[in-house]
Each structure stands twice: as C-alpha cells, then as structure tokens.
Write a protein that holds these residues in place. Structure first.
Motif, mmCIF file in Angstrom:
data_model
loop_
_atom_site.group_PDB
_atom_site.id
_atom_site.type_symbol
_atom_site.label_atom_id
_atom_site.label_comp_id
_atom_site.label_asym_id
_atom_site.label_seq_id
_atom_site.Cartn_x
_atom_site.Cartn_y
_atom_site.Cartn_z
ATOM 1 N N ASP A 30 75.985 76.372 80.490
ATOM 2 C CA ASP A 30 76.339 75.230 81.411
ATOM 3 C C ASP A 30 78.051 75.248 81.286
ATOM 4 O O ASP A 30 78.778 74.676 82.111
ATOM 5 C CB ASP A 30 76.143 73.829 81.145
ATOM 6 N N TYR A 37 78.270 77.168 88.730
ATOM 7 C CA TYR A 37 77.324 76.124 89.106
ATOM 8 C C TYR A 37 78.069 75.007 89.955
ATOM 9 O O TYR A 37 77.066 74.233 90.809
ATOM 10 C CB TYR A 37 77.069 75.290 87.734
ATOM 11 N N LEU A 43 71.380 75.682 86.873
ATOM 12 C CA LEU A 43 70.198 76.230 86.467
ATOM 13 C C LEU A 43 69.695 75.861 85.426
ATOM 14 O O LEU A 43 70.585 75.477 84.435
ATOM 15 C CB LEU A 43 70.258 78.069 86.613
ATOM 16 N N PRO A 44 68.404 75.933 85.203
ATOM 17 C CA PRO A 44 67.756 75.360 83.969
ATOM 18 C C PRO A 44 68.362 76.503 82.833
ATOM 19 O O PRO A 44 68.565 77.759 83.107
ATOM 20 C CB PRO A 44 66.444 75.676 84.006
ATOM 21 N N ALA A 45 68.720 76.255 81.444
ATOM 22 C CA ALA A 45 69.471 76.821 80.600
ATOM 23 C C ALA A 45 68.520 78.086 80.231
ATOM 24 O O ALA A 45 68.709 79.167 80.089
ATOM 25 C CB ALA A 45 69.615 76.033 79.171
ATOM 26 N N GLY A 46 66.945 77.748 80.163
ATOM 27 C CA GLY A 46 66.112 78.758 79.745
ATOM 28 C C GLY A 46 66.182 80.110 80.853
ATOM 29 O O GLY A 46 66.014 81.443 80.381
ATOM 30 N N VAL A 47 66.139 79.877 82.048
ATOM 31 C CA VAL A 47 66.275 81.119 83.021
ATOM 32 C C VAL A 47 67.670 81.532 82.953
ATOM 33 O O VAL A 47 67.751 82.747 83.051
ATOM 34 C CB VAL A 47 66.057 80.183 84.514
ATOM 35 N N TYR A 82 61.370 79.311 90.514
ATOM 36 C CA TYR A 82 62.496 78.477 90.722
ATOM 37 C C TYR A 82 62.969 78.527 92.225
ATOM 38 O O TYR A 82 64.275 78.835 92.545
ATOM 39 C CB TYR A 82 63.597 78.564 89.782
ATOM 40 N N GLN A 85 65.865 76.011 93.419
ATOM 41 C CA GLN A 85 67.207 76.516 92.993
ATOM 42 C C GLN A 85 67.790 77.700 93.816
ATOM 43 O O GLN A 85 68.859 77.853 94.020
ATOM 44 C CB GLN A 85 67.105 76.769 91.428
#
Length: 110
Positions: A30, A37, A43-47, A82, A85
């Motif tokens: 992030d 972004y 985006l989700p942090a894991g991805v 996703y 997204q």
C-alpha cells in the motif's frame, strides 16, 4: 583498463537498481505502490505480494501508462479470481492514460 571501468559502472548500476526494488515479503504494498493504486485502484496485499504481480506493479510505478504491464497485470488478477480489480484497473487505466479501446473491451469481457 577502459573495459574494467565500464564493467564496474555496469555492476554498480545493476546493484543499485536491485537495492531499489522493493521486497514483497517485507515492504507494505500500500505504501510502495501508492501512486499506482491512485491510478488503477488498490489490490489486496496478499495478491500484491506475489512476485510476478509485484514486478508488474513496479513496472507501472516506473512507466505509468505501460499498456503491456497493465494488460499482463489484469490477466494475472483475472486468473487469480480478482476479476473486479482486473476490470476496474483496466477501466481506470484507460481513463488516466487514454489507452486504446481494446483495454475497455478486455475490461468488459472480464
């Protein structure tokens, strides 16, 4: 002698770019990709921490309107499930960069 100096300069440049590249396991995506972004959506942090996704985000950080990078990123996101997204990223990319309408078609298909 000249070759040795050239080789030294090339190695310094290579190592400095490696040092600047973020670490997906340690850095917060992030913060690292805040500018990306802002243009394509978060985006989700894991991805984002996945190495291939991280590399595409780094490309978009360096080259904000790189069409190949956003296309590759959207494909990766779509394959990982996703889809929203991926489609939103393509749509926002077209809005910000004036990309060709093929990106809009891909967003609609996704």
């Amino acid at each position: 002698m000249f070759r040795r100096k050239c080789l030294t300069v090339l190695l310094l440049v290579a190592f400095s770019s490696i040092a600047r590249a973020g670490d997906p396991t340690a850095d917060n995506p992030d913060q690292v990709f805040e500018s990306v972004y802002a243009r394509i959506g978060a985006l989700p942090a894991g991805v984002a921490r996945e190495r291939l996704v991280w590399l595409k985000l780094e490309e978009l950080k360096r080259e904000p309107c790189d069409q190949r990078s956003i296309d590759d990123l959207a494909g990766m996101l779509d394959r990982r499930g996703y889809r929203r997204q991926a489609a939103d990223g393509l749509y926002k990319f077209v809005q910000n960069c004036g990309a060709p309408l093929t990106a809009l078609n891909k967003a609609a298909v996704i």
